[in-house]
Write a protein that holds these residues in place. Sequence first.
Motif, PDB file in Angstrom:
ATOM      1  N   LEU A  98       0.812  -1.218   0.000  1.00 50.81           N
ATOM      2  CA  LEU A  98       0.000   0.000   0.000  1.00 50.81           C
ATOM      3  C   LEU A  98       0.840   1.261   0.000  1.00 50.81           C
ATOM      4  CD1 LEU A  98      -2.715  -1.056   2.596  1.00 50.81           C
ATOM      5  CD2 LEU A  98      -2.887  -1.103   0.098  1.00 50.81           C
ATOM      6  N   GLU A 120       1.007   3.285  -3.176  1.00 50.52           N
ATOM      7  CA  GLU A 120      -0.225   3.863  -3.707  1.00 50.52           C
ATOM      8  C   GLU A 120      -0.235   5.385  -3.542  1.00 50.52           C
ATOM      9  OE1 GLU A 120      -2.933   2.247  -5.215  1.00 50.52           O
ATOM     10  OE2 GLU A 120      -1.481   0.628  -5.257  1.00 50.52           O
ATOM     11  N   CYS A 176      -3.239   6.133  -0.701  1.00 50.37           N
ATOM     12  CA  CYS A 176      -3.098   4.978   0.184  1.00 50.37           C
ATOM     13  C   CYS A 176      -4.326   4.833   1.070  1.00 50.37           C
ATOM     14  CB  CYS A 176      -1.845   5.148   1.041  1.00 50.37           C
ATOM     15  SG  CYS A 176      -1.499   3.719   2.063  1.00 50.37           S
ATOM     16  N   ARG A 227      -2.061  -4.859  -4.588  1.00 47.24           N
ATOM     17  CA  ARG A 227      -2.235  -3.627  -5.385  1.00 47.24           C
ATOM     18  C   ARG A 227      -3.378  -3.785  -6.387  1.00 47.24           C
ATOM     19  NH1 ARG A 227       3.658  -4.004  -5.862  1.00 47.24           N
ATOM     20  NH2 ARG A 227       4.500  -2.812  -4.125  1.00 47.24           N
ATOM     21  N   ILE A 260      -6.750  -3.611  -4.577  1.00 49.35           N
ATOM     22  CA  ILE A 260      -7.106  -2.237  -4.188  1.00 49.35           C
ATOM     23  C   ILE A 260      -7.524  -1.434  -5.419  1.00 49.35           C
ATOM     24  CG2 ILE A 260      -6.238  -0.071  -3.219  1.00 49.35           C
ATOM     25  CD1 ILE A 260      -6.813  -2.348  -1.161  1.00 49.35           C
TER      26      ILE A 260
END
Length: 133
Positions: free
Chosen positions: A22, A25, A28, A122, A125
């Motif tokens: 994360l 990202e 995040c 990833r 998400i």
Amino acid sequence: MNINLLMVDDSEVDALLVENALSDELECPNFSNYTDPEAFLSFMESHHGIEKSLVLLDINMPKINGFEVLEKLRSTSGWELVPVIVFSTSSNERDVKKAIRLGANAYLIKPLTIDEYQDLIRATIHFWKWHHQ
């Protein structure tokens, strides 16, 4: 879009791998890890669902397993519609079917390498963000 990722997994190593994935990202997610499923159940009972949340749930945990957590989650007001992804080392077809029958939205098998693990987190998400735009 800011989301809340709630992980219920007794493995601190898995939590670190997710947290690491994360960190790359741009947006995040808010990340909370519960290594004790009882702590998550207490949290769940004291909060009436959390908007824009996603639960990553392990199956094989001591005391309370992921199936029991999933049953409780699906029968608790405010949590019954929160997306749950079972994230387990088990590839047993019975486990997959049971998780889906109990209300899991998806079942992912934990990869064996760190890179594959982080790529899967990833991708999960990104899919969840895209799905909720």
